[in-house]
Scaffold this active site. Structure first.
Site, PDB file in Angstrom:
ATOM      1  N   GLY A  11       0.830  -1.193   0.000  1.00 49.01           N
ATOM      2  CA  GLY A  11       0.000   0.000   0.000  1.00 49.01           C
ATOM      3  C   GLY A  11       0.866   1.244   0.000  1.00 49.01           C
ATOM      4  N   ASP A  12       0.228   2.390  -0.109  1.00 51.95           N
ATOM      5  CA  ASP A  12       0.915   3.681   0.012  1.00 51.95           C
ATOM      6  C   ASP A  12       1.909   3.947  -1.123  1.00 51.95           C
ATOM      7  OD1 ASP A  12      -0.364   3.687   2.573  1.00 51.95           O
ATOM      8  OD2 ASP A  12       1.367   2.639   3.413  1.00 51.95           O
ATOM      9  N   LYS A  15      -1.120   4.918  -5.716  1.00 52.40           N
ATOM     10  CA  LYS A  15      -2.164   4.521  -6.673  1.00 52.40           C
ATOM     11  C   LYS A  15      -3.112   5.674  -6.958  1.00 52.40           C
ATOM     12  CE  LYS A  15      -3.826   1.324  -4.080  1.00 52.40           C
ATOM     13  NZ  LYS A  15      -2.852   1.533  -3.004  1.00 52.40           N
ATOM     14  N   ASN A  38     -11.013   1.257   4.961  1.00 51.82           N
ATOM     15  CA  ASN A  38      -9.809   1.176   5.796  1.00 51.82           C
ATOM     16  C   ASN A  38      -8.577   1.647   5.040  1.00 51.82           C
ATOM     17  OD1 ASN A  38      -9.920  -1.046   4.087  1.00 51.82           O
ATOM     18  ND2 ASN A  38      -8.946  -2.437   5.523  1.00 51.82           N
ATOM     19  N   HIS A  41      -6.922   6.715  -0.212  1.00 50.04           N
ATOM     20  CA  HIS A  41      -6.143   7.012  -1.419  1.00 50.04           C
ATOM     21  C   HIS A  41      -5.988   8.526  -1.521  1.00 50.04           C
ATOM     22  CE1 HIS A  41      -7.286   2.923  -3.453  1.00 50.04           C
ATOM     23  NE2 HIS A  41      -6.772   2.804  -2.247  1.00 50.04           N
ATOM     24  N   GLN A 171      -5.031  -0.991  -1.265  1.00 50.52           N
ATOM     25  CA  GLN A 171      -3.945  -1.511  -0.440  1.00 50.52           C
ATOM     26  C   GLN A 171      -2.797  -2.034  -1.295  1.00 50.52           C
ATOM     27  OE1 GLN A 171      -6.939  -3.700   1.859  1.00 50.52           O
ATOM     28  NE2 GLN A 171      -6.210  -2.618   3.659  1.00 50.52           N
ATOM     29  N   THR A 186      -4.637  -7.904   4.966  1.00 47.27           N
ATOM     30  CA  THR A 186      -6.001  -7.406   5.000  1.00 47.27           C
ATOM     31  C   THR A 186      -6.970  -8.560   4.793  1.00 47.27           C
ATOM     32  OG1 THR A 186      -7.423  -5.617   4.209  1.00 47.27           O
ATOM     33  CG2 THR A 186      -6.134  -6.824   2.531  1.00 47.27           C
ATOM     34  N   GLY A 247      -3.232   7.744  10.478  1.00 48.69           N
ATOM     35  CA  GLY A 247      -2.202   8.677  10.907  1.00 48.69           C
ATOM     36  C   GLY A 247      -0.992   8.012  11.539  1.00 48.69           C
ATOM     37  N   THR A 317       6.918  12.307 -10.341  1.00 45.60           N
ATOM     38  CA  THR A 317       8.009  13.210  -9.953  1.00 45.60           C
ATOM     39  C   THR A 317       7.571  14.285  -8.957  1.00 45.60           C
ATOM     40  OG1 THR A 317       7.540  14.629 -11.853  1.00 45.60           O
ATOM     41  CG2 THR A 317       9.181  12.869 -12.169  1.00 45.60           C
TER      42      THR A 317
END
Length: 334
Positions: A11-12, A15, A38, A41, A171, A186, A247, A317
Site C-alpha cells: 500500500g501507500d 495509486k 480502511n 487514497h 492496499q 487485510t 495517521g 516526480t
C-alpha cells in the site's frame, strides 16, 4: 480501453495519484473503486491534499462517472460525505456492495488479535467481511438512503469500456489475504485478480494492468518489512510518512527488487508506474519529460525495467497528478 491499477508493495505507493493522472490524461467515462474505507487514497489537487476512502480518485476529471464495486464495502456516512464533496450527480454504488455498520467497528476494536497483533485499522472491515462470508451482511440495496445511487456496476463497466474505464485497486499486493505476509494482511485479495473479481470483470476484458511501485517501500502496522530502516534514517532520507486513514507512522525500507519481481509474477502487469522518483533523485522533482530527468534517475529506471521485464511507462516526480513522465505512447502501450 479498460485499465486496472494495483499496488505492488504494502500500500501507500501512490495509486491515487496514478489514477488521478490517468483520469486527467485519458478522460475515462467511468472509474470504479474496489476495497473498503480502511484504505485512504491520497491525491494532491489544486493545492490541497485529498484523502478518499470510498470514491475513486478519478473525481479530478469532472466528466467521469464514479462507482463503487459490488465486492467492495462502504460506510454510508463516508460514502455520502465524499459524494457531497467530490462526486455530486455522478456517483454510484452497486446493489451488492456490502455495508459496514457500527457493530462491525465495535467488534473489531474489541478483538485484541486484530488490533494488537495484526495491527488492524479498526474500521470494521474484517468483521463485515466475516458477516459477508456467513451471508448475513446487509447490502447497499437494503438501505433507503442509498437508493438514489444504486446501479449495476459490472454492467456499467461493460457499457463504458469503449469510452474508457479505470478500476482502482486497494492496499497492496503483500497485504493480500492469500498472497501477502499472512497473518499481517487485510481481509481480501488485493492483487489484480482479486480487484477484477470485486468489480465483476473477466480477465479477457482487461486491456492494461498497471502495477504501481514507489521508489522506496513503506508499510503501516505490523508484519515483516525486509531492509527496514530506523525511523531516524527514514526521516533523514525524507521517507517519513503517515497512514492516510489512521495517521500511524509508516515504516520505510529501500526499494526491494525481490518483492517487485514477486508482485510482477502475481499481477502479470502490462506496464509499471513508479512514483516518488523525486524522493531518490531530487533534480527529478516536477519533471514531465524523460529527457529532463537527471541521468542517474533515467539509468535507475532503465535498469529496473530490465530487471522486471515490464515497460515502466509512468514516472511520478511530485505530488500533483500532472507531475508525471508519461512514456506510454513511446513504448507502444497506450
Amino acid at each position: 480501453m479498460l485499465y486496472v491499477v494495483v499496488d505492488g508493495f504494502f500500500g501507500d505507493t501512490g495509486k491515487g495519484k496514478v489514477v488521478a493522472y490517468l483520469a486527467t490524461a485519458d478522460k475515462p467515462a467511468l472509474c470504479v473503486r474496489t476495497g473498503a474505507p480502511n484504505a485512504g487514497h491520497t491525491v494532491s489537487w489544486r493545492g490541497e491534499s485529498v484523502v478518499l476512502r470510498t470514491l475513486p480518485t478519478c473525481f479530478v476529471y469532472e466528466g467521469a462517472k464514479l462507482a463503487v464495486a459490488p465486492g467492495a464495502l462502504i460506510k454510508i456516512d463516508v460514502f455520502l460525505s465524499e459524494v457531497e464533496k467530490f462526486g455530486r450527480g455522478r456517483s454510484y454504488v452497486d446493489f451488492n456492495t456490502g455495508v459496514i455498520e457500527e457493530a462491525h467497528v465495535e467488534a473489531e476494536r474489541r478483538d485484541e488479535h486484530l488490533m494488537k497483533t495484526v495491527g488492524s485499522t479498526g474500521q470494521g472491515v474484517g468483521a463485515a467481511m466475516v458477516d459477508r462470508v456467513l451471508r448475513r451482511l446487509k447490502l447497499a440495496r437494503e438501505f433507503e438512503v442509498l437508493k438514489p445511487y444504486l446501479a449495476d456496476v459490472p454492467a456499467m463497466i461493460h457499457e463504458f469500456k469503449n469510452r474508457g474505464v479505470v478500476i482502482e485497486g486497494t492496499q497492496g499486493t503483500f497485504l493480500s489475504l492469500y498472497h501477502g505476509t499472512y497473518p499481517y494482511v487485510t481481509s481480501r485479495d488485493v492483487t489484480a485478480s482479486g480487484v477484477l473479481s470485486e468489480a465483476g470483470v473477466g480477465p479477457k476484458a482487461v486491456d492494461h494492468v498497471v502495477l504501481v511501485f514507489k521508489a522506496y517501500v513503506t508499510r503501516v502496522g505490523n508484519g515483516p518489512l525486509p531492509g527496514e530502516l530506523p525511523p531516524e534514517e527514514a526521516e533523514r532520507r525524507g521517507w517519513a510518512e503517515r497512514g492516510a486513514v489512521t495517521g500511524r507512522p509508516r515504516r520505510a525500507a529501500p526499494f526491494n527488487l525481490d518483492l517487485a519481481r514477486r508482485a510482477v509474477l502475481l499481477n502479470t502487469p502490462t506496464q509499471i508506474a513508479v512514483t516518488k522518483v523525486d524522493a531518490l533523485f531530487r533534480e527529478a522533482a516536477g519533471k514531465t519529460r524523460w529527457q529532463d530527468l537527471p541521468p542517474d534517475a533515467r539509468r535507475w529506471i532503465d535498469e529496473l525495467e530490465a530487471q522486471l521485464n515490464v515497460p515502466i511507462t509512468l514516472i511520478g516526480t511530485g505530488p500533483e497528478p500532472q507531475h508525471m513522465v508519461d512514456l506510454r505512447r513511446e513504448k507502444g502501450v497506450k
